[in-house]
Design an enzyme around this catalytic site. Sequence first.
Site, PDB file in Angstrom:
ATOM      1  CG  HIS A 157      -2.115   0.814   1.142  1.00  9.72           C
ATOM      2  ND1 HIS A 157      -2.854   1.205   2.258  1.00  9.72           N
ATOM      3  CD2 HIS A 157      -2.770   1.345   0.081  1.00  9.72           C
ATOM      4  CE1 HIS A 157      -3.898   1.915   1.874  1.00  9.72           C
ATOM      5  NE2 HIS A 157      -3.854   2.016   0.543  1.00  9.72           N
TER       6      HIS A 157
ATOM      7  CG  ASP B 170      -7.200   2.511   2.017  1.00  4.42           C
ATOM      8  OD1 ASP B 170      -6.686   3.348   1.239  1.00  4.42           O
ATOM      9  OD2 ASP B 170      -7.299   1.300   1.758  1.00  4.42           O
TER      10      ASP B 170
ATOM     11  CG  HIS C 187     -11.294   3.258   0.958  1.00  7.47           C
ATOM     12  ND1 HIS C 187     -11.684   2.267   0.052  1.00  7.47           N
ATOM     13  CD2 HIS C 187     -10.003   3.579   0.625  1.00  7.47           C
ATOM     14  CE1 HIS C 187     -10.703   1.999  -0.777  1.00  7.47           C
ATOM     15  NE2 HIS C 187      -9.656   2.791  -0.452  1.00  7.47           N
TER      16      HIS C 187
ATOM     17  CG  HIS D   7      -5.333   5.681  -1.657  1.00  9.19           C
ATOM     18  ND1 HIS D   7      -4.718   4.594  -1.058  1.00  9.19           N
ATOM     19  CD2 HIS D   7      -4.361   6.334  -2.367  1.00  9.19           C
ATOM     20  CE1 HIS D   7      -3.446   4.581  -1.375  1.00  9.19           C
ATOM     21  NE2 HIS D   7      -3.205   5.633  -2.183  1.00  9.19           N
TER      22      HIS D   7
END
Length: 262
Positions: free
Chosen positions: A155, A159, A234, A236
């Site tokens: 990642h 998030d 969500h 990011h």
Amino acid sequence: MAFTRATGKHRRPSRIQRRTARAAGVAALATTGVIGTVAAPAAFAAEPSAEQTGLTPVVTMGDTVAQQIDAQAVAQQQAAEEAAAKQKAEEAARKRAAEVAQKAKEEAEKAREVKERAAREAERKRLNSFVPPISGSYVSTGYKASSGLWSSGSHTGVDFHAATGTSVHAVGMGEVVEAGWGGSYGNNIVIKMDDGTYTQYGHLSSIGVSVGQKVTPGQQIGLSGATGNVTGPHLHFEARTSPEYGSDIDPVAYLRSHGVSV
């Protein structure tokens, strides 16, 4: 030889006759109670009249009239002094009122300056501050988390938990350098911050800013969503050293370094 006394109207009276006449005059005064005036010699003759001298005679007034005039003069003087005192008091009152008004004006001006200075300082602090990208949220997926969902294998951001339509804010002051479709990021926005770093906001349901627009901390720039490569709605969020993919840095550490509790 015998002498004969001269006779006629020019004959001088004898001493006995003069004494007899004076005695008769005194007796007459004593009988009537009136004292006669002895004729004055020529040197003490009566003074000439006003018509003869051309001078105005002086009239002697009684004590009552003089007292009335004196009282009137005193009253006029007292009235003049009271009027002068009243005028002086009014001038002093006007001066005091003007001084009070001027002081109040100066104090109001100082208060306004202090208020404006405080407002400018508060605005400066606000513009130099940072805020979370979503208010009252939390990190649901951390930085560098491993998963096959990401092409890099980990990642590149974090998030923030958010339902679709949640307000997304610029974390600090900067300029929008990208606003539109971002591939796997879906609808995304990239902002160049005033400190030279960059922040990214992905998977938005809508975008509310355009390229070149200046933004301030806490300003709404879009709404969260589930566009792009996602498993659910969500936000990011990434922090970068450049606008390009792959220049990411730890976004939580980035926010905390700017005073944001995450």
